[in-house]
Design an enzyme around this catalytic site. Structure first.
Site, PDB file in Angstrom:
ATOM      1  N   TYR A 139       0.850  -1.183   0.000  1.00 10.45           N
ATOM      2  CA  TYR A 139       0.000   0.000   0.000  1.00 10.45           C
ATOM      3  C   TYR A 139       0.887   1.233   0.000  1.00 10.45           C
ATOM      4  O   TYR A 139       1.532   1.552   1.005  1.00 10.45           O
ATOM      5  CB  TYR A 139      -0.909  -0.016   1.237  1.00 10.45           C
ATOM      6  CG  TYR A 139      -1.914   1.122   1.315  1.00 10.45           C
ATOM      7  CD1 TYR A 139      -2.186   1.948   0.231  1.00 10.45           C
ATOM      8  CD2 TYR A 139      -2.609   1.366   2.497  1.00 10.45           C
ATOM      9  CE1 TYR A 139      -3.109   2.979   0.300  1.00 10.45           C
ATOM     10  CE2 TYR A 139      -3.547   2.399   2.592  1.00 10.45           C
ATOM     11  CZ  TYR A 139      -3.784   3.201   1.491  1.00 10.45           C
ATOM     12  OH  TYR A 139      -4.696   4.230   1.563  1.00 10.45           O
ATOM     13  N   LYS A 167      -1.427  -1.459  -4.166  1.00  7.09           N
ATOM     14  CA  LYS A 167      -2.427  -0.401  -4.087  1.00  7.09           C
ATOM     15  C   LYS A 167      -1.656   0.909  -4.098  1.00  7.09           C
ATOM     16  O   LYS A 167      -0.959   1.237  -3.129  1.00  7.09           O
ATOM     17  CB  LYS A 167      -3.268  -0.516  -2.810  1.00  7.09           C
ATOM     18  CG  LYS A 167      -4.259   0.638  -2.636  1.00  7.09           C
ATOM     19  CD  LYS A 167      -5.038   0.545  -1.329  1.00  7.09           C
ATOM     20  CE  LYS A 167      -5.985   1.742  -1.196  1.00  7.09           C
ATOM     21  NZ  LYS A 167      -6.782   1.692   0.058  1.00  7.09           N
TER      22      LYS A 167
END
Length: 311
Positions: A139, A167
């Site tokens: 992330y 992500k």
């Protein structure tokens, strides 16, 4: 492992953790929220992410969240567990608990606050990968972690054993596109915007979806990606426009909020939709009456019926 070891695709939101007025997790509300999200055809969910207020969860609460989530979902959609932590040692504990619970993967940002170097970031993810055996999604969230993982570091991370996805919530469009083209042969890349650019990139086979927040638009979110799969650009643009209304009304370009905080905004919107999302836990605060009105007005603009909210 690589991108072929998972089937993650489409809209996979970080969901809220419903707290009661006493501050405890409302487990019945959590189960009801999961059922609503599944009924709305979410392509997966993320537990204990930023929207899920991971930073205010006790270790035992986060672990139970993983187990309760897996138990209620029963394999109907992928479930990822947020394992954010200041050290790899702690992240490994959560990763192993996610494995035990039967989750499909974990989401992990760089350690917050300490602003690690590129070398330290690579070591952090390598240590977590070496200490667990579960698919891992990086992330990259510069606003929350004060570091923007550059494309060369992401290229190096793409070769770490258990990393299968990214992500990427960077505001740097050039950096996003560089990593999208640089690692998508090895990682599933999430974070495509719902704009015309995002639609065209997705239709060209670039990117695997969007790991958003809350899922408050319900099936509009997931149907955007179904339109992409069907090659229906017009429908994808229409649904993307609805998402842009929400994003531009509530959030800044770097995914900060224009008022309140993300969890409180999402919980307010979900409650208006009849979903028992609970309240936030301190240090976060619930929205003021004027801020609640801003959420209500956005839902009205989108012609979403605002049910009498259970506060």
């Amino acid at each position: 492992m690589d991108r072929t070891d998972v089937t993650w695709y489409g809209y996979i939101p970080a969901i809220t953790t419903p707290f009661g007025q006493d501050g405890a997790i409302a487990w019945a509300d959590f189960a009801a929220q999961l059922e609503w999200l599944i009924d709305q055809r979410m392509d997966g969910i993320i537990l204990a992410g930023t929207t899920g207020e991971w930073s205010s969860l006790l270790p035992e609460e986060r672990i139970r969240l993983f187990h309760e989530g897996a138990r209620h979902v029963r394999g109907r959609i992928p479930v990822l567990g947020g394992c954010n932590a200041f050290t790899a040692r702690e992240a490994i504990i959560y990763a192993r608990e996610a494995e035990k619970a039967g989750l499909d993967g974990i989401l992990l940002a760089p350690p917050p606050y300490i602003v690690p170097s590129a070398r330290e970031i690579v070591q952090f993810y390598t240590d977590v990968s070496d200490g667990s055996n579960i698919p891992l999604c990086i992330y990259n969230w510069p606003r929350g972690c004060s570091v923007d993982i550059d494309s060369s570091t992401l290229d190096e991370l793409a070769d770490v054993e258990n990393i299968v996805a990214l992500k990427n919530s960077t505001q740097n469009t050039a950096g996003f596109l560089s990593s999208l083209y640089g690692v998508s042969d090895r990682l599933r890349v999430f974070g495509l915007p719902t704009s015309a650019l995002g639609v065209d990139l997705a239709l060209a086979g670039r990117g695997s979806g969007l790991m958003g927040s809350g899922g408050v638009l319900g099936s509009d979110h997931s149907d955007f990606w179904r339109a992409i799969t069907a090659g229906d650009r017009e429908q994808a643009l229409r649904l993307g426009d609805r998402d842009r209304v929400l994003m531009e009304s509530w959030f800044t370009p770097d995914y900060g909020t224009k008022f309140g905080n993300t969890a409180a905004i999402m919980k307010t919107a979900l409650r208006y939709r009849g979903v028992p999302a609970g309240v936030v836990r301190r240090p976060l605060l619930d929205l003021t009456p004027s801020e609640v009105s801003l959420v209500h007005d956005t839902l009205q603009r989108l012609q979403i019926k605002a049910e009498p909210a259970r506060w």
